[in-house]
Design a protein around this motif. Structure first.
Motif, PDB file in Angstrom:
ATOM      1  N   ASP A 275       0.859  -1.187   0.000  1.00 42.59           N
ATOM      2  CA  ASP A 275       0.000   0.000   0.000  1.00 42.59           C
ATOM      3  C   ASP A 275       0.897   1.239   0.000  1.00 42.59           C
ATOM      4  N   PRO A 276       1.060   1.915  -1.140  1.00 40.89           N
ATOM      5  CA  PRO A 276       1.969   3.063  -1.206  1.00 40.89           C
ATOM      6  C   PRO A 276       1.620   4.179  -0.219  1.00 40.89           C
ATOM      7  N   LEU A 277       0.325   4.487  -0.064  1.00 41.14           N
ATOM      8  CA  LEU A 277      -0.033   5.583   0.825  1.00 41.14           C
ATOM      9  C   LEU A 277       0.355   5.270   2.261  1.00 41.14           C
ATOM     10  N   GLN A 278       0.112   4.058   2.713  1.00 40.66           N
ATOM     11  CA  GLN A 278       0.491   3.698   4.074  1.00 40.66           C
ATOM     12  C   GLN A 278       1.996   3.856   4.280  1.00 40.66           C
ATOM     13  N   PHE A 279       2.771   3.452   3.273  1.00 43.94           N
ATOM     14  CA  PHE A 279       4.228   3.596   3.356  1.00 43.94           C
ATOM     15  C   PHE A 279       4.621   5.059   3.432  1.00 43.94           C
ATOM     16  N   TRP A 280       4.021   5.896   2.596  1.00 42.71           N
ATOM     17  CA  TRP A 280       4.322   7.327   2.606  1.00 42.71           C
ATOM     18  C   TRP A 280       3.972   7.961   3.951  1.00 42.71           C
ATOM     19  N   VAL A 281       2.833   7.603   4.506  1.00 41.49           N
ATOM     20  CA  VAL A 281       2.431   8.162   5.810  1.00 41.49           C
ATOM     21  C   VAL A 281       3.463   7.803   6.871  1.00 41.49           C
ATOM     22  N   GLU A 282       3.822   6.533   6.930  1.00 41.54           N
ATOM     23  CA  GLU A 282       4.757   6.083   7.957  1.00 41.54           C
ATOM     24  C   GLU A 282       6.125   6.736   7.802  1.00 41.54           C
ATOM     25  N   GLU A 283       6.630   6.794   6.589  1.00 40.56           N
ATOM     26  CA  GLU A 283       7.960   7.353   6.359  1.00 40.56           C
ATOM     27  C   GLU A 283       7.978   8.874   6.532  1.00 40.56           C
ATOM     28  N   SER A 284       6.896   9.540   6.185  1.00 49.28           N
ATOM     29  CA  SER A 284       6.816  10.991   6.417  1.00 49.28           C
ATOM     30  C   SER A 284       6.819  11.284   7.903  1.00 49.28           C
ATOM     31  N   HIS A 285       5.980  10.606   8.634  1.00 50.20           N
ATOM     32  CA  HIS A 285       5.898  10.836  10.083  1.00 50.20           C
ATOM     33  C   HIS A 285       7.200  10.460  10.783  1.00 50.20           C
ATOM     34  N   ARG A 286       7.896   9.453  10.281  1.00 49.77           N
ATOM     35  CA  ARG A 286       9.184   9.068  10.857  1.00 49.77           C
ATOM     36  C   ARG A 286      10.180  10.231  10.790  1.00 49.77           C
TER      37      ARG A 286
END
Length: 406
Positions: free
Chosen positions: A117-128
């Motif tokens: 899921d690209p969006l889930q990955f982007w959310v997690e990596e952005s927040h990291r």
């Protein structure tokens, strides 16, 4: 005759008297934490402008490109990503309403491998990295043809696409593309429901619209106007209210679902020219109020958005649409409003190869960012787009220095 009171009774009486005497006092105001200045980056997926560089189902490639973009944004001192997750009524996430995007995997409806899921990955990596992630949607656009492609046909969409399931909601526009009809209540509800899906399923920080509303004045909605336009003086007023209704209803729905998620829009930089509307700016360019039937002033005054980021994509001193003139106009438009003002900056113009161009080098962007600080209601910037940073390391350095310790 009053009974003698012991120490405990005395304390109770003292408490009651204190409560009564202070009942009318005003409680101290809660401390409101000031939001940090916005330093955002638009990451466009339509036509594979920024992400992914070309369609793929490979999670490793999609992850690696996302990390590169985030690291570039981090190096520039940015703190928010505006990722285009629904470019043309298709999705960069697992959606109940729209098929997987052809810009993601190469074929509409085809999912990435291994359940990625690209969006889930982007959310997690952005927040990291301490960055916000705003889900950028284009509300009405169903297709986006290139100049060399034939006019798009609804039959080319996957069978379960909502445009095929509900063809009465679709308008074939003169630009060769398909659009949901903003005048249809069912179309507006689809847009709202599919935005709430994102709010409910992902830890996003915002829902974001860009500057595309009605695609033009020749939009074929005469039948819809006949059905729903009673009480409006003109089709133009009715179209603007259709957009206002969507904005109003979506904002309320987001607030009800998760008040921590912000809703913002980046309209075209000119609301209206003063020659066309007395409240307009001293400009002579295209006008979103008349061309797109978008009324950002109404959204600001009604508070139906949380932030606005007008795309002021022209240089200082441009006679048709001067950056400074528009910056001052938008700053004035925000007076008395709780809506935050960010400026949409034309990073893509920076580094023009022509020495005579105002966009040659990084000087124009430097001057614009300095000018923004003159206006107290300007609370940050969003830069279009990632590819501009990728090809121009001097721009990355400029932004890093400008935002240092800010």
């Amino acid at each position: 005759m009053l009974k003698r009171t012991g120490p405990l009774c005395f304390l109770v009486i003292l408490f009651v008297l204190t409560t009564v005497l202070t009942a009318g006092a005003v409680a101290p105001e809660k401390t409101v934490t000031e939001r940090p200045p916005m330093r955002g980056l638009w990451v466009a997926s339509v036509l594979n402008i920024d992400y992914p560089s070309k369609p793929t189902t490979d999670p490793a490639v999609l992850k690696a490109e996302a990390i590169t973009i985030l690291e570039t944004a981090e190096a520039a001192g940015l703190n928010a990503i505006f990722l285009q997750v629904r470019p043309t009524a298709d999705a960069f996430y697992q959606s109940r309403y729209f098929p997987w995007s052809r810009y993601l995997t190469g074929s509409q409806g085809l999912a990435p491998q291994d359940g990625f899921d690209p969006l889930q990955f982007w959310v997690e990596e952005s927040h990291r990295r301490g960055m916000e992630l705003h889900a950028w949607l284009n509300p009405y656009r169903i297709t986006r043809k290139t100049k060399d492609e034939p006019a798009h046909d609804i039959a080319a969409l996957v069978p379960w696409h909502p445009a095929r399931l509900y063809p009465h909601l679709v308008v074939h526009h003169t630009d060769g593309n398909l659009y949901f009809d903003p005048g249809m209540p069912q179309a507006r509800q689809l847009i709202i429901d599919s935005a709430l899906e994102l709010v409910e399923m992902y830890d996003i920080d915002g829902i974001h619209f860009d500057d595309y509303f009605y695609p033009g004045t020749t939009f074929d909605d005469a039948g819809t106007y006949a059905s729903y336009g009673a009480g409006y003086a003109s089709v133009e007023d009715w179209r603007r209210e259709n957009v206002n209704t969507l904005i109003r209803d979506l904002h309320q729905a987001i607030q009800t679902t998760d008040p921590e998620v912000r809703f913002g829009i980046s309209p075209f930089g000119i609301w209206a020219n003063k020659s066309s509307h007395p409240l307009g700016s001293e400009t002579r360019g295209n006008q979103t109020y008349f061309s797109h039937y978008a009324d950002p002033l109404a959204w600001i005054q009604e508070g139906t958005i949380d932030y606005i980021a007008p795309q002021i994509y022209w240089h200082i001193g441009f006679d048709i649409a001067d950056y400074h003139t528009l910056l001052a106009w938008w700053n004035q438009a925000m007076a008395g409003s709780a809506v935050d003002l960010y400026i949409g900056q034309a990073a893509y113009r920076v580094g023009n190869s022509d020495p005579a161009s105002p966009w040659h080098g990084i000087g124009e962007m430097d001057r614009q960012l300095q000018m923004n600080t003159w206006y107290p209601l300007v609370k940050g910037s969003i830069f279009y787009n990632y590819s501009a940073l990728k090809r121009n390391p001097d721009l990355v350095t400029l932004l890093k220095h400008h935002f240092h310790d800010k």
